[in-house]
Design a protein around this motif. Structure first.
Motif, PDB file in Angstrom:
ATOM      1  N   THR A   6       0.587  -1.431  -0.161  1.00 54.64           N
ATOM      2  CA  THR A   6       0.137  -0.265  -0.008  1.00 54.64           C
ATOM      3  C   THR A   6       0.663   1.460   0.086  1.00 54.64           C
ATOM      4  O   THR A   6       0.122   2.558  -0.154  1.00 54.64           O
ATOM      5  N   ASN A   7       1.635   1.134  -0.334  1.00 58.92           N
ATOM      6  CA  ASN A   7       2.645   2.468  -0.414  1.00 58.92           C
ATOM      7  C   ASN A   7       2.693   2.830  -1.371  1.00 58.92           C
ATOM      8  O   ASN A   7       3.029   2.377  -2.636  1.00 58.92           O
ATOM      9  N   ASP A  55       8.784  -3.682  -0.002  1.00 55.42           N
ATOM     10  CA  ASP A  55       9.235  -2.473  -0.220  1.00 55.42           C
ATOM     11  C   ASP A  55       9.835  -2.514  -1.518  1.00 55.42           C
ATOM     12  O   ASP A  55      11.102  -1.624  -1.885  1.00 55.42           O
ATOM     13  N   ASP A  56       9.635  -3.011  -2.292  1.00 57.79           N
ATOM     14  CA  ASP A  56       9.707  -3.771  -3.930  1.00 57.79           C
ATOM     15  C   ASP A  56      10.731  -2.405  -4.390  1.00 57.79           C
ATOM     16  O   ASP A  56       9.502  -1.622  -4.357  1.00 57.79           O
ATOM     17  N   GLN A  57      11.569  -3.030  -5.295  1.00 54.95           N
ATOM     18  CA  GLN A  57      11.830  -1.197  -6.268  1.00 54.95           C
ATOM     19  C   GLN A  57      10.835  -1.245  -7.441  1.00 54.95           C
ATOM     20  O   GLN A  57      11.016  -2.726  -8.367  1.00 54.95           O
ATOM     21  N   PHE A  58      10.958  -0.168  -7.613  1.00 53.21           N
ATOM     22  CA  PHE A  58      10.098  -0.169  -9.100  1.00 53.21           C
ATOM     23  C   PHE A  58      10.876  -0.432  -9.906  1.00 53.21           C
ATOM     24  O   PHE A  58      10.324  -1.121 -10.968  1.00 53.21           O
ATOM     25  N   PHE A  59      12.372  -0.731 -10.468  1.00 50.48           N
ATOM     26  CA  PHE A  59      12.937  -1.347 -11.612  1.00 50.48           C
ATOM     27  C   PHE A  59      13.589  -2.386 -11.280  1.00 50.48           C
ATOM     28  O   PHE A  59      13.276  -2.926 -12.496  1.00 50.48           O
ATOM     29  N   ASN A 244      20.327  -7.039   3.185  1.00 50.16           N
ATOM     30  CA  ASN A 244      18.788  -6.733   3.296  1.00 50.16           C
ATOM     31  C   ASN A 244      18.560  -5.620   2.167  1.00 50.16           C
ATOM     32  O   ASN A 244      17.674  -4.846   2.771  1.00 50.16           O
ATOM     33  N   MET A 245      20.065  -5.136   2.033  1.00 48.11           N
ATOM     34  CA  MET A 245      20.253  -2.809   2.087  1.00 48.11           C
ATOM     35  C   MET A 245      20.003  -2.826   0.897  1.00 48.11           C
ATOM     36  O   MET A 245      19.179  -3.946  -0.082  1.00 48.11           O
ATOM     37  N   PRO A 246      18.989  -2.372  -0.055  1.00 52.47           N
ATOM     38  CA  PRO A 246      18.847  -0.923  -1.738  1.00 52.47           C
ATOM     39  C   PRO A 246      19.780  -1.996  -1.349  1.00 52.47           C
ATOM     40  O   PRO A 246      21.616  -1.386  -1.126  1.00 52.47           O
ATOM     41  N   TYR A 247      20.396  -2.244  -3.320  1.00 55.26           N
ATOM     42  CA  TYR A 247      20.863  -2.621  -4.312  1.00 55.26           C
ATOM     43  C   TYR A 247      22.172  -1.985  -4.091  1.00 55.26           C
ATOM     44  O   TYR A 247      23.248  -2.276  -4.155  1.00 55.26           O
ATOM     45  N   PHE A 248      22.008  -0.834  -4.334  1.00 49.20           N
ATOM     46  CA  PHE A 248      22.246   0.733  -4.962  1.00 49.20           C
ATOM     47  C   PHE A 248      22.167   1.538  -3.344  1.00 49.20           C
ATOM     48  O   PHE A 248      21.303   1.710  -2.552  1.00 49.20           O
ATOM     49  N   GLY A 249      23.792   2.147  -2.794  1.00 50.54           N
ATOM     50  CA  GLY A 249      23.572   3.086  -2.524  1.00 50.54           C
ATOM     51  C   GLY A 249      24.766   4.712  -2.892  1.00 50.54           C
ATOM     52  O   GLY A 249      25.220   3.995  -3.862  1.00 50.54           O
TER      53      GLY A 249
END
Ligand code: V55
Ligand code: FE
Length: 487
Positions: A6-7, A55-59, A244-249
């Motif tokens: 729902t985000n 929290d899946d990424q749009f990409f 389990n961090m976002p792939y890129f920072g």
């Protein structure tokens, strides 16, 4: 039961659509040039099933390819998923099996070792086939007429690298597709390569080299004599995947490089020159690159800080929407120089912009006309709250010879997707033709494919192909003539 998160990544203007289908003779407002005979292809990420993580990424969405076929003043619409290996495995299972964006550690064991690609970033007709691309995986081939998927290719075993970029360029002189690979020997490897593919689809040569550090290598530049890479600090590493961090920072402390390779078969990693940018920055999509002798020019939007809120700063610093705005900039270096310094950094606009495009017949050469999307933050926005990203609400034509910019604002309810230039005829002067772009109304939930006079975008669309559905926010696309399509 499909319970999407729902985000803001899955609601409002970003609600998944997932619709495959055909509409013959789309309703037109205004008119469509009846000399236009070909198709505009574009792609967006759209999850086939609810993601494993909210929290899946749009990409990370599955590639959904749309085709707008122009002929005789009419437009036919077709939309299909790119049937990647991932799509097929999940389709058979009836649920998501692959986990977080580019993190194989989060996958269902049933799909261990399978190609994770989503083909969601760019589509382009070359050698009679529709190339659907995602930079972490091999090239996916589709049928330009039916949008059926043929499958992945390694060019008859000739491609040594395991991935294919999403931003290849066509050299107008040779008709070769110029492309690169990063993480060529598998996830989190520094290996890269530069490749050229002939107009008949043969891989002609591949030059391997190594990157300076593990980062997002999204786009690049090609000139008549050189290949240009922007090494930028969207960094990654195994530690991030394990946590389990976002792939890129985004790492503000890392150097940024403009790397230049002579563009010829037989060049090697030893021939690469690494020029260090004067400041750390975020480099965006490439408008064009060209060289005049040893002087190499590279035009791309640059932001002082991170542009991607979903790939946060490694320090935990909050996202800075002002610092994250990018501005078309020209980098120049001289291959005859000593040392690793830039010759010049020149800001070409004061408009916050992204998604730059050109008349592709001028790719690799000195050029005059560009089109781009602008974030006009002075304009009101009436869309649903929590727009996923800053709104690209304006289409701008920039004349790089005069500096004159002409803009069209899409209105308070709308976002504009990446434009694509279509020449009026094969021999028309540079920039003479049309620009097409999807305009999405975030309130009514309908998308129009708008057609503009390329040099009078400020007058608004001359025609709109009005879809009775919304097309989800997408990435990139290209036009192919009927002959290129094989129609
Ligand atoms: C980008 C987009 C991607 C990706 C990596 O815009 C970088 C940059 C749509 O997927 O996987
Ligand atoms: Fe891109």
């Amino acid at each position: 039961m499909a319970h999407f998160p729902t985000n803001p990544g899955f609601t409002g203007a970003m609600r998944p659509v997932r619709l495959q289908g055909d509409i013959l003779d789309v309703e037109i407002e205004g008119s469509v040039p009846d000399t236009l005979d070909g198709a505009f292809y574009r792609v967006h990420p759209d999850p086939q099933f609810t993601p494993k993580f909210p929290d899946d990424q749009f990409f990370n969405g599955d590639g959904m390819v749309s085709m707008f076929r122009f002929k005789g003043g009419k437009v036919d619409f077709k939309q299909r998923f790119a049937q990647t290996d991932k799509w097929k495995l999940e389709n058979a299972a009836g649920k998501a099996l692959f986990g977080a964006y580019r993190n194989h550690l989060t996958d269902d064991p049933a799909v261990a070792g399978k190609i994770r690609g989503t083909a969601n970033t760019n589509v382009m007709v070359h050698a009679g086939q529709l190339y659907a691309m995602k930079e972490d995986s091999p090239l996916l081939l589709m049928d330009p007429l039916t949008l059926d998927t043929f499958g992945y290719t390694d060019f008859d075993g000739k491609q040594a690298s395991q991935t294919f970029c999403a931003h290849p360029k066509i050299d107008p002189a040779t008709g070769n597709m110029c492309a690169f690979s990063y993480m060529s020997k598998g996830p989190l490897t520094l290996d890269m390569s530069y490749m050229e593919i002939s107009p008949t689809g043969d891989l002609l040569f591949e030059i391997p080299f190594e990157n300076k550090y593990l980062c997002m290598m999204h786009d690049f530049g090609v000139t008549e004599d050189y290949v240009v890479f922007n090494v930028m600090p969207c960094i990654t590493g195994l530690d991030r995947l394990e946590k389990n961090m976002p792939y890129f920072g985004f790492d503000h402390a890392m150097p940024v490089w403009m790397a230049v390779l002579p563009r010829k078969e037989g060049a090697t990693a030893k021939d690469m020159r690494w020029f260090q940018a004067p400041h750390n920055c975020f480099t965006g999509h490439v408008m064009n690159a060209f060289n005049d002798g040893t002087k190499v020019y590279f035009d791309l939007p640059i932001a002082a800080k991170n542009s991607f809120p979903f790939f946060p700063d490694v320090t935990g610093a909050p996202f800075d929407p002002v610092g994250g705005m990018s501005y078309l900039t020209r980098w120049s270096v001289d291959m005859a120089s000593n040392g690793d310094s830039f010759e010049k950094v020149e800001k070409l606009t004061n408009l916050a912009d992204e998604f730059p495009r050109i008349d592709d017949r001028y790719a690799t050469r000195a050029y005059r006309h560009g089109w781009m999307l602008v974030f006009d933050v002075t304009k009101p926005y009436e869309g649903p709250g929590g727009a996923f990203m800053a709104i690209t609400n304006t289409l701008t034509h920039i004349d790089l010879a005069t500096g004159v910019e002409k803009s069209w604002w899409a209105g308070p309810q709308c976002g504009v997707q990446e434009p694509c230039f279509i020449p009026k005829s094969p021999n028309a002067p540079e920039g003479e033709g049309w620009v097409v772009a999807l305009v999405d109304n975030h309130v009514t939930n309908y998308s129009d494919l708008c057609i503009f006079d390329a040099q009078a975008v400020e007058q608004g669309p001359i025609g709109r192909a009005k879809l009775p559905i919304r097309i989800r926010q997408g990435l990139h696309g290209n036009f192919a003539t009927a002959a290129q399509m094989g129609a």
